[in-house]
Design an enzyme around this catalytic site. Structure first.
Site, PDB file in Angstrom:
ATOM      1  N   ARG A  83      -4.770  14.610  -4.764  1.00 39.30           N
ATOM      2  CA  ARG A  83      -5.843  15.298  -5.468  1.00 39.30           C
ATOM      3  C   ARG A  83      -7.211  14.644  -5.297  1.00 39.30           C
ATOM      4  O   ARG A  83      -8.149  14.955  -6.034  1.00 39.30           O
ATOM      5  CB  ARG A  83      -5.497  15.416  -6.955  1.00 39.30           C
ATOM      6  CG  ARG A  83      -4.320  16.349  -7.211  1.00 39.30           C
ATOM      7  CD  ARG A  83      -4.572  17.732  -6.649  1.00 39.30           C
ATOM      8  NE  ARG A  83      -3.498  18.670  -6.975  1.00 39.30           N
ATOM      9  CZ  ARG A  83      -3.513  19.956  -6.674  1.00 39.30           C
ATOM     10  NH1 ARG A  83      -4.544  20.457  -6.014  1.00 39.30           N
ATOM     11  NH2 ARG A  83      -2.499  20.748  -7.000  1.00 39.30           N
ATOM     12  N   ARG A 136      -6.240  36.355 -26.928  1.00 40.28           N
ATOM     13  CA  ARG A 136      -6.538  35.400 -25.852  1.00 40.28           C
ATOM     14  C   ARG A 136      -6.295  35.980 -24.459  1.00 40.28           C
ATOM     15  O   ARG A 136      -6.751  35.419 -23.456  1.00 40.28           O
ATOM     16  CB  ARG A 136      -5.707  34.131 -26.022  1.00 40.28           C
ATOM     17  CG  ARG A 136      -4.214  34.359 -25.834  1.00 40.28           C
ATOM     18  CD  ARG A 136      -3.412  33.093 -25.969  1.00 40.28           C
ATOM     19  NE  ARG A 136      -1.979  33.379 -25.918  1.00 40.28           N
ATOM     20  CZ  ARG A 136      -1.038  32.457 -25.943  1.00 40.28           C
ATOM     21  NH1 ARG A 136      -1.373  31.171 -26.018  1.00 40.28           N
ATOM     22  NH2 ARG A 136       0.236  32.785 -25.897  1.00 40.28           N
ATOM     23  N   GLU A 174      -0.872  20.772 -24.380  1.00 46.24           N
ATOM     24  CA  GLU A 174      -2.165  21.420 -24.170  1.00 46.24           C
ATOM     25  C   GLU A 174      -2.585  22.222 -25.390  1.00 46.24           C
ATOM     26  O   GLU A 174      -1.754  22.748 -26.141  1.00 46.24           O
ATOM     27  CB  GLU A 174      -2.103  22.329 -22.942  1.00 46.24           C
ATOM     28  CG  GLU A 174      -3.449  22.880 -22.527  1.00 46.24           C
ATOM     29  CD  GLU A 174      -3.412  23.560 -21.168  1.00 46.24           C
ATOM     30  OE1 GLU A 174      -4.495  23.915 -20.664  1.00 46.24           O
ATOM     31  OE2 GLU A 174      -2.308  23.731 -20.601  1.00 46.24           O
ATOM     32  N   GLU A 175      -3.886  22.327 -25.558  1.00 50.02           N
ATOM     33  CA  GLU A 175      -4.486  23.160 -26.591  1.00 50.02           C
ATOM     34  C   GLU A 175      -3.909  24.573 -26.509  1.00 50.02           C
ATOM     35  O   GLU A 175      -3.741  25.119 -25.412  1.00 50.02           O
ATOM     36  CB  GLU A 175      -5.993  23.194 -26.366  1.00 50.02           C
ATOM     37  CG  GLU A 175      -6.791  24.005 -27.345  1.00 50.02           C
ATOM     38  CD  GLU A 175      -8.271  23.963 -27.026  1.00 50.02           C
ATOM     39  OE1 GLU A 175      -9.032  24.639 -27.734  1.00 50.02           O
ATOM     40  OE2 GLU A 175      -8.654  23.272 -26.058  1.00 50.02           O
ATOM     41  N   ARG A 230       1.303  21.855 -12.167  1.00 46.20           N
ATOM     42  CA  ARG A 230       2.214  22.196 -11.077  1.00 46.20           C
ATOM     43  C   ARG A 230       2.742  20.966 -10.345  1.00 46.20           C
ATOM     44  O   ARG A 230       3.668  21.079  -9.535  1.00 46.20           O
ATOM     45  CB  ARG A 230       1.556  23.171 -10.097  1.00 46.20           C
ATOM     46  CG  ARG A 230       0.449  22.609  -9.236  1.00 46.20           C
ATOM     47  CD  ARG A 230      -0.185  23.732  -8.405  1.00 46.20           C
ATOM     48  NE  ARG A 230       0.763  24.382  -7.533  1.00 46.20           N
ATOM     49  CZ  ARG A 230       1.035  24.002  -6.283  1.00 46.20           C
ATOM     50  NH1 ARG A 230       0.412  22.949  -5.775  1.00 46.20           N
ATOM     51  NH2 ARG A 230       1.902  24.656  -5.544  1.00 46.20           N
ATOM     52  N   GLY A 281      -4.099  28.624 -27.512  1.00 44.80           N
ATOM     53  CA  GLY A 281      -4.832  29.772 -28.022  1.00 44.80           C
ATOM     54  C   GLY A 281      -4.000  30.645 -28.923  1.00 44.80           C
ATOM     55  O   GLY A 281      -4.502  31.611 -29.497  1.00 44.80           O
ATOM     56  N   ARG A 282      -2.718  30.318 -29.056  1.00 44.52           N
ATOM     57  CA  ARG A 282      -1.860  31.047 -29.989  1.00 44.52           C
ATOM     58  C   ARG A 282      -2.043  30.568 -31.418  1.00 44.52           C
ATOM     59  O   ARG A 282      -1.946  31.346 -32.360  1.00 44.52           O
ATOM     60  CB  ARG A 282      -0.394  30.869 -29.573  1.00 44.52           C
ATOM     61  CG  ARG A 282       0.575  31.664 -30.429  1.00 44.52           C
ATOM     62  CD  ARG A 282       2.015  31.440 -29.999  1.00 44.52           C
ATOM     63  NE  ARG A 282       2.908  32.330 -30.714  1.00 44.52           N
ATOM     64  CZ  ARG A 282       4.236  32.254 -30.683  1.00 44.52           C
ATOM     65  NH1 ARG A 282       4.818  31.309 -29.944  1.00 44.52           N
ATOM     66  NH2 ARG A 282       4.978  33.099 -31.369  1.00 44.52           N
TER      67      ARG A 282
END
Length: 232
Positions: A184, A157, A85-86, A77, A88-89
């Site tokens: 952060r 997923r 990114e990894e 964001r 799950g699809r």
């Protein structure tokens, strides 16, 4: 596959481009001049203290991060840098889930925007651990049943919670990294504008700070501190 738990994050510096000399060279190109190491150190100090930011964009870092999805969402964001990114699809995910560590504060006290966190009691800890165990086990069992039945990974997923771990590559320039770090990490009373980020993303940010601004560009790290952890 049995469910396993982690309470940490992993941040690895896999590549970087540029150094202090690159910052100085980017600044000096406008005047066509060069400088000694001592002169360039003074120039970088001047640039930072007077918030001439663009030369710092010519230093770039690539990190590999492993963290729960709720943490990677907070990173995304910011809309700074490039992320992969990894998915799950395209791959079967691993049953690795986040469990708050013993030192993670659990109880929110106060109103939204004006609250603090307290450690909590042994009873609070037991409720948290039992709830996480129960939810994660049920979600993973549902995911496995669908995968074994031949359901598409992108559908299976859907039942997995944001506490599951993901991995990503994050490429970000130095100026954007400083902005991220200013928001952060709770730098305490030394911060010009104190932030109160979540416990978990602070772990990512502090590790990135150590790798990039302590391990590589200590002068910039010192300027960041001396300027009250303000971004450029």
């Amino acid at each position: 596959m049995s469910v396993t738990y982690r309470s940490d994050v992993t941040v690895e510096l896999v590549d970087h481009m540029g150094d202090l000399q690159r910052i100085a060279a980017a600044a000096r190109v406008s005047t066509g001049t060069t400088g000694t190491d001592t002169e360039n150190a003074g120039l970088i100090r001047y640039l930072y203290n007077n918030r001439h930011a663009s030369p710092f964009e010519h230093v770039v870092f690539t990190f590999r991060v492993e963290a729960p999805i709720f943490v990677t969402r907070e990173m995304l964001r910011h809309r700074v840098g490039s992320f992969n990114e990894e998915s799950g699809r395209y791959s079967i995910l691993k049953p690795v889930f986040y469990m708050p560590a013993a030192d993670r504060p659990l109880v929110q006290v106060g109103k939204v925007g004006h609250y603090e966190f307290e450690p909590g009691t042994a009873e609070h800890r037991a409720v948290v651990e039992a709830g996480h165990h129960r939810a994660y086990s049920a979600a993973w069992a549902s995911y496995e049943r669908m995968i074994e039945a031949g359901i598409a990974r992108e559908v299976a997923r859907n039942v997995l919670p944001v506490g599951i771990y993901s991995s990503l590559y994050w490429t970000v320039n130095l100026r954007s990294l400083l902005n991220f770090l200013s928001l952060r990490v709770d730098w305490g009373d030394e911060a010009a504008n104190r932030s109160h980020p979540t416990h978990e993303i602070q772990e990512v940010a502090r590790r990135a700070f150590e790798l990039a601004l302590v391990g590589r560009l200590c002068q910039v790290g010192e300027l960041f501190r001396d300027n009250g952890y303000r971004p450029l």
